[in-house]
Scaffold this active site. Structure first.
Site, short mmCIF file in Angstrom:
data_model
loop_
_atom_site.label_atom_id
_atom_site.label_comp_id
_atom_site.label_asym_id
_atom_site.label_seq_id
_atom_site.Cartn_x
_atom_site.Cartn_y
_atom_site.Cartn_z
CG PHE A 121 37.52 49.55 -11.30
CD1 PHE A 121 37.66 49.07 -12.59
CD2 PHE A 121 37.20 48.65 -10.30
CE1 PHE A 121 37.48 47.72 -12.88
CE2 PHE A 121 37.02 47.30 -10.58
CZ PHE A 121 37.17 46.83 -11.87
CE LYS A 122 40.98 45.44 -14.36
NZ LYS A 122 40.02 46.23 -15.18
#
Ligand SMILES: *Cc1c(COP(=O)(O)O)cnc(C)c1O
Length: 480
Positions: A121-122
């Site tokens: 998700f980063k």
């Protein structure tokens, strides 16, 4: 207050510790941490009315991102510039919806945040941050030297986000032989002249200590009179949190916001992702509950249930990105809930830094209880959640997401409230843990399927600060 080109008031950011200068969006993006050791937050929360939120439904992810982020960048970017940066950042995602929602059962949903280039998700925040750096550095004709240490996800997402960008070099240290093959290859197979992977003898903590020392090195850090504008890309950077606010809006709108309230369950480490949910609520998005899910490294769970924020040792788990001792972004929440008193916050944090423990004030506890709940999920419960999702829904969860999903299913929310678990990594990033619980070995998605055929490049260095500092000096571009 200064007025921006388009008549709106420029957004100012203030430090949680009260004594650093207020900066605009460009300033906080390039600064990361405030000079008084605090974290930057907007001077006030932008507000959307119910009508304005209703009007956002049906927008593409990029258009929604532009709506949600415009108030935060006012004075530093035009709407057209913001749209252009978002179009390029989210064009690299492999799903049309960027962050699609998947239904698990009557109440439970999964928000897949792992369709970016490094399957974590980063990417959602870092793909934008890399482009923001490039944009602002071109304006100021300066050069940035990003230095970081990684034991996994952040390193690969940061490298991908800045590879090939102008005016930025990245030096990423990893402990030699101590990161997984997938994680190392995701860093070392990115071939660009501005990417420097350094395999360091020693542990992750050794590498991390070298990075900290470089930020405080008078010869290296421009902020201390040295040659290089050294910066970090961890989640203390406001721009990262801002980018994450968007997917809370995206998911809630799909579930019927603003008419219907939803809850989110967030696998939490540094409190960045779930703080973005808090910001969304502050901006007017109707959120019933934010569930902070931790593994056995449970400082946040203890803080939210008993007011006890005290750091212990870190226990390594199958969800390594949540193995933390202290959650830097929690300070942003405590500041906001404590009446935004920078002097009081500075004192509270000084106490914590000396004793590694602090008690939340009554105002902080009461404020948090209004929106947050928390859960501590151990290894067995995580494995159970993976097994359940696989057997009942035919869905494979990664270990981090499984922690959030377990917390979501046991949160005791009314059946009429949809609960959305944020899926923070693709299961193929953690094949061994997934196989242990489900018997399935997840495949790497097609777009990264050739990871093990690509050529790696990294420099091996001895575990001394001087070796690393010399390497950086030989390859980085001095600040203007
Ligand atoms: C970074 C990370 C987390 C924790 O996110 P925070 O913003 O630090 O709370 C959870 N899961 C995965 C897979 C991560 O990479």
């Amino acid at each position: 207050m200064r007025h921006a080109f388009n008549g709106a008031v420029a957004m100012k950011y203030i430090s949680t510790r009260g004594s650093a200068p207020a900066l605009d969006f460009e300033g906080v993006t390039l600064a990361g941490l405030a000079s008084d050791g605090g974290l930057y937050v907007p001077e006030s929360w932008p507000q959307f009315s119910e009508h304005e939120i209703a009007e956002m439904s049906g927008l593409s992810y990029v258009e929604l991102a532009v709506r949600v982020m415009t108030p935060f960048v006012e004075g530093s970017l035009t709407v057209e510039e913001l749209r252009d940066l978002c179009t390029r950042a989210y064009g690299r995602f492999s799903h049309q919806a960027v962050t699609p929602l998947v239904q698990m059962d009557q109440q439970q949903w999964i928000l897949e945040l792992f369709h970016g280039p490094t399957l974590a998700f980063k990417d959602v925040a870092l793909q934008l941050l890399g482009r923001l750096f490039e944009h602002f550095l071109a304006k100021s004709d300066d050069h940035l030297t990003i230095v970081g240490a990684t034991s996994g996800d952040t390193g690969s997402a940061a490298i991908d986000a800045v590879a090939g960008r102008e005016r930025v070099d990245i030096f990423m240290l990893h402990p030699k032989g101590r990161v997984s093959d997938v994680q190392r290859r995701q860093m070392t197979t990115v071939r660009a002249p501005n990417v420097h992977n350094l395999a360091i003898e020693g542990s992750f903590d050794d590498a991390q200590a070298m990075v900290k020392r470089m930020f405080n090195d008078d010869a290296m850090a421009a902020s201390r009179g040295g040659k290089y504008r050294i910066s970090a890309v961890n989640s203390i950077n406001w721009a990262r949190l801002m980018a994450q606010v968007v997917y809370y809006f995206a998911a809630a709108l799909q579930m019927g916001a603003p008419r219907r309230k939803v809850a989110f369950s967030v696998p939490t480490g540094n409190f960045g992702d779930v703080f973005a949910g808090y910001v969304a609520a502050k901006m007017g998005l109707p959120i019933e509950r934010l569930i902070v899910a931790t593994n056995v490294n449970d400082i946040l769970h203890r803080a939210l249930t008993a007011g006890d924020y005290s750091a212990g040792g870190v226990t390594p788990t199958a969800s390594p990105s949540m193995d933390i001792q202290v959650s830097s972004n929690f300070e942003r929440l405590l500041f906001d809930l404590g009446g935004r008193d920078g002097a009081a916050m500075a004192e509270q944090m000084r106490g914590f830094e000396t004793t590694r423990a602090m008690q939340l004030t009554n105002a902080q506890r009461a404020g948090a209880a209004g929106l947050f709940s928390s859960a501590r999920v151990d290894q067995a419960q995580m494995a159970q959640a993976m097994t359940w999702a696989n057997e009942k829904c035919g869905y494979v969860l990664d270990p981090h997401t499984a922690i959030g999903f377990h917390a979501a299913r046991h949160a005791g929310l009314d059946a009429s409230t949809p609960v959305i678990t944020l899926a923070t990594a693709h299961p193929a990033k953690f094949p061994d843990a997934v196989e242990r619980s489900t018997g399935l070995r997840p495949y790497l998605p097609m777009r990264v399927g050739d990871l093990f055929e690509r050529t790696e490049a990294f420099e091996e260095l001895p575990g001394t600060y001087d070796a690393v500092a010399q390497y950086v000096s030989r390859h980085a571009v001095p600040s203007a």
